[in-house]
Design an enzyme around this catalytic site. Structure first.
Site, short mmCIF file in Angstrom:
data_model
loop_
_atom_site.label_atom_id
_atom_site.label_comp_id
_atom_site.label_asym_id
_atom_site.label_seq_id
_atom_site.Cartn_x
_atom_site.Cartn_y
_atom_site.Cartn_z
N GLY A 140 0.92 -1.02 0.23
CA GLY A 140 0.40 0.13 0.27
C GLY A 140 0.74 1.48 0.02
O GLY A 140 0.33 2.12 0.11
N HIS A 141 2.30 1.10 -0.01
CA HIS A 141 3.23 2.20 0.30
C HIS A 141 3.84 1.88 -0.95
O HIS A 141 5.30 1.86 -0.30
CB HIS A 141 3.39 2.24 1.59
CG HIS A 141 3.95 3.77 1.89
ND1 HIS A 141 5.48 4.51 1.31
CD2 HIS A 141 2.96 4.89 2.75
CE1 HIS A 141 5.36 5.54 2.26
NE2 HIS A 141 4.42 6.01 2.83
N PHE A 142 4.01 2.31 -2.09
CA PHE A 142 3.31 2.97 -2.81
C PHE A 142 2.75 1.85 -4.33
O PHE A 142 4.44 1.58 -4.48
CB PHE A 142 3.08 4.30 -3.26
CG PHE A 142 3.23 5.48 -2.34
CD1 PHE A 142 2.43 5.79 -1.18
CD2 PHE A 142 4.53 5.97 -1.78
CE1 PHE A 142 2.00 6.59 -0.98
CE2 PHE A 142 5.09 7.11 -0.80
CZ PHE A 142 3.77 7.75 -0.41
N VAL A 168 8.05 2.10 -1.17
CA VAL A 168 8.79 3.34 -0.83
C VAL A 168 8.24 3.08 0.48
O VAL A 168 7.36 2.59 1.13
CB VAL A 168 8.00 5.05 -1.00
CG1 VAL A 168 9.05 5.29 -0.26
CG2 VAL A 168 8.63 5.80 -2.23
#
Length: 148
Positions: A52-54, A59
């Protein structure tokens, strides 16, 4: 422990109460009680936070970098105090100051975590910390920990 005070994942897990997916120290290269620690975090594409990041541009979240630095400082705290964590002995964040992020951490990076004990005042331990990738500073912060 090796001759520089380093150790592998088995000893890391004895020195920290954290477990997957929040155990963020893979190995300790050097550990000098009361002084400093140098540890490693191998950043892999299968870390849960990358989903979810990203999406499409993974990252490592800044809070996870700070947590990895805090875990390295925590190991140094336990080694310096000559104790192991258990149900009655834990250390927690007391403060984070001057946190700076200078480059993104991405899958495939090897994060070198450095913490230096600056001072201990009663039960509060203050550290200067730096995270590096390929000898380039990626993040830094001043941290304080104390027993809970």
């Amino acid at each position: 422990m090796n001759d520089k005070g380093g150790f592998g994942i088995d000893e890391v897990m004895r020195r920290l109460p954290h477990r997957y997916p929040l155990l963020l120290v893979d190995r300790v290269l050097e550990c000098a009680a009361g002084e400093r620690i140098v540890a490693l975090k191998n950043v892999t594409a299968n870390e849960e936070f990358f989903s979810g990041h990203f999406p499409g541009r993974p990252v490592m979240p800044g809070v996870m970098i700070l947590e990895a630095l805090a875990q390295a400082a925590g190991i140094l705290t336990f080694v310096t105090a000559g104790i192991y964590p258990d149900e009655s002995v834990r250390f927690y964040f007391a403060g984070i100051d001057k946190a700076r992020f200078r480059r993104p951490i991405v899958p495939g990076d090897q994060l070198v975590l450095k913490a230096t004990l600056e001072r201990r005042i009663r039960t509060i331990w203050k550290y200067s910390t730096v995270a590096e990738v390929e000898c380039e500073q990626a993040a830094s912060a001043e941290m304080m920990v104390m027993p809970g």
